[in-house]
Design a protein around this motif. Sequence first.
Motif, PDB file in Angstrom:
ATOM      1  N   GLY A 245       0.768  -1.237   0.000  1.00  0.00           N
ATOM      2  CA  GLY A 245       0.000   0.000   0.000  1.00  0.00           C
ATOM      3  C   GLY A 245       0.794   1.279   0.000  1.00  0.00           C
ATOM      4  O   GLY A 245       0.226   2.355   0.231  1.00  0.00           O
ATOM      5  N   TYR A 246       2.107   1.209  -0.279  1.00  0.00           N
ATOM      6  CA  TYR A 246       2.965   2.400  -0.324  1.00  0.00           C
ATOM      7  C   TYR A 246       3.791   2.377  -1.615  1.00  0.00           C
ATOM      8  O   TYR A 246       5.008   2.203  -1.580  1.00  0.00           O
ATOM      9  N   PRO A 247       3.148   2.550  -2.769  1.00  0.00           N
ATOM     10  CA  PRO A 247       3.876   2.429  -4.042  1.00  0.00           C
ATOM     11  C   PRO A 247       4.921   3.521  -4.234  1.00  0.00           C
ATOM     12  O   PRO A 247       4.889   4.567  -3.580  1.00  0.00           O
ATOM     13  N   ILE A 248       5.845   3.257  -5.151  1.00  0.00           N
ATOM     14  CA  ILE A 248       6.913   4.202  -5.458  1.00  0.00           C
ATOM     15  C   ILE A 248       6.317   5.488  -6.036  1.00  0.00           C
ATOM     16  O   ILE A 248       5.423   5.453  -6.879  1.00  0.00           O
ATOM     17  N   PHE A 249       6.820   6.611  -5.588  1.00  0.00           N
ATOM     18  CA  PHE A 249       6.374   7.920  -6.062  1.00  0.00           C
ATOM     19  C   PHE A 249       6.531   8.021  -7.576  1.00  0.00           C
ATOM     20  O   PHE A 249       7.583   7.725  -8.127  1.00  0.00           O
ATOM     21  N   ASN A 250       5.468   8.435  -8.239  1.00  0.00           N
ATOM     22  CA  ASN A 250       5.416   8.658  -9.691  1.00  0.00           C
ATOM     23  C   ASN A 250       5.693   7.396 -10.513  1.00  0.00           C
ATOM     24  O   ASN A 250       6.192   7.488 -11.638  1.00  0.00           O
ATOM     25  N   ASP A 251       5.385   6.230  -9.953  1.00  0.00           N
ATOM     26  CA  ASP A 251       5.473   4.981 -10.702  1.00  0.00           C
ATOM     27  C   ASP A 251       4.153   4.800 -11.450  1.00  0.00           C
ATOM     28  O   ASP A 251       3.152   4.349 -10.892  1.00  0.00           O
ATOM     29  N   ILE A 252       4.147   5.174 -12.708  1.00  0.00           N
ATOM     30  CA  ILE A 252       2.910   5.181 -13.496  1.00  0.00           C
ATOM     31  C   ILE A 252       2.314   3.787 -13.631  1.00  0.00           C
ATOM     32  O   ILE A 252       1.089   3.623 -13.658  1.00  0.00           O
ATOM     33  N   LEU A 253       3.163   2.762 -13.694  1.00  0.00           N
ATOM     34  CA  LEU A 253       2.666   1.403 -13.887  1.00  0.00           C
ATOM     35  C   LEU A 253       2.022   0.825 -12.630  1.00  0.00           C
ATOM     36  O   LEU A 253       1.044   0.081 -12.701  1.00  0.00           O
ATOM     37  N   TYR A 254       2.550   1.167 -11.455  1.00  0.00           N
ATOM     38  CA  TYR A 254       2.092   0.524 -10.228  1.00  0.00           C
ATOM     39  C   TYR A 254       1.371   1.447  -9.239  1.00  0.00           C
ATOM     40  O   TYR A 254       1.013   1.012  -8.149  1.00  0.00           O
ATOM     41  N   SER A 255       1.193   2.706  -9.569  1.00  0.00           N
ATOM     42  CA  SER A 255       0.445   3.580  -8.665  1.00  0.00           C
ATOM     43  C   SER A 255      -0.490   4.480  -9.463  1.00  0.00           C
ATOM     44  O   SER A 255      -0.180   4.859 -10.597  1.00  0.00           O
ATOM     45  N   LYS A 256      -1.613   4.812  -8.871  1.00  0.00           N
ATOM     46  CA  LYS A 256      -2.589   5.687  -9.504  1.00  0.00           C
ATOM     47  C   LYS A 256      -2.590   7.026  -8.786  1.00  0.00           C
ATOM     48  O   LYS A 256      -2.949   7.111  -7.610  1.00  0.00           O
ATOM     49  N   ARG A 257      -2.185   8.062  -9.503  1.00  0.00           N
ATOM     50  CA  ARG A 257      -2.087   9.385  -8.894  1.00  0.00           C
ATOM     51  C   ARG A 257      -3.417   9.855  -8.309  1.00  0.00           C
ATOM     52  O   ARG A 257      -3.458  10.491  -7.254  1.00  0.00           O
ATOM     53  N   LYS A 258      -4.512   9.548  -8.994  1.00  0.00           N
ATOM     54  CA  LYS A 258      -5.824  10.032  -8.553  1.00  0.00           C
ATOM     55  C   LYS A 258      -6.146   9.563  -7.140  1.00  0.00           C
ATOM     56  O   LYS A 258      -6.733  10.303  -6.351  1.00  0.00           O
TER      57      LYS A 258
END
Length: 331
Positions: A245-258
């Motif tokens: 539940g703590y994805p890498i900052f600005n990892d487009i593949l594994y995190s959703k900015r929204k």
Amino acid sequence: MNVIIIGKNQKKIRIDKFIINKITNISRNQIQKYIKTGSILVNKNIIKNNYIIKPYDNIKINIPLKIKEKVNLYPAEKINIDVIHEDNDILIINKPPGLVVHPGNGNQSGTLMNGIKYYLNNSYLYRCGLVHRLDKDTSGILIIAKNNNSQKNLNKQFYLKTIKREYRALIWGKIPNEYGIIEGFIKRDPKNRKKMINSSFNNHGKYSITYYNVIERFNKYLTYISCKLGTGRTHQIRVHFKYIGYPIFNDILYSKRKLFFKKISKKYKFFFKECFKILPRQALHAQSISLIHPNNGKKYYFCCPIPDNFNKVLKLCRKLFNHNNIPCNIK
């Protein structure tokens, strides 16, 4: 066809490890594939990859002893390479973000491997000396073996986990513990072949383990961490922190900015949008590596600095969240 009769004094060892010490220009993964397809037989029987050889075993190997991959047919290209260390056996480089490591579908040129071939004057190297990889948008330390003996030695060190790697990452959220362990089984996501997923169950995944320590906290929004790998799986750090539940900052593949922007107050949204522009890729950097030199047997340690854009984001976070910034000792 090559036949090997095991002597009576042979020590117990997995068959894939035994064969990789007998045949040059072949990887352990390739040996395992040949075992699965029945190209390697023991006492005329198909065996598993974890088969332990015994005295007097009769091993039949029906594979080409000199393997050349398509990758060695790709052209050498002049690409700027940041060399940290070089000798007759190894090449240590600082890979910039945005550079693909090896050729593949859609990127048969302009890769690090094309540049390595040029740098080494078109020397033939099995897999161009690659013993490990970094994702396209991950920066940092990468080892290149300059000859087959070095490659076999380094592959063995990775297998025995004597090579130590440390990464730096910026993750979303305020991770609760100062240090911890993430483990599970990583496999390819059946819904998206570009992604990997982590499971707590061994459902055809590969076991993986990551150790982390908190370096700095930036309010409740971000945490700067150090990671050490117990295993080296595809996208391991990115997948593990997504999993908890703590994805890498600005990892487009594994995190959703929204999802994270819903938790951010309006006064900080502009700040993070600016950070995305400054660091337009995942905030992950291979900081250092230690290894035993394949020729002289001495222990070496190499380190490369955080890239400027990554460092700039850290400085901006320190400036904005200074009153909530809690430095921690790395353990």
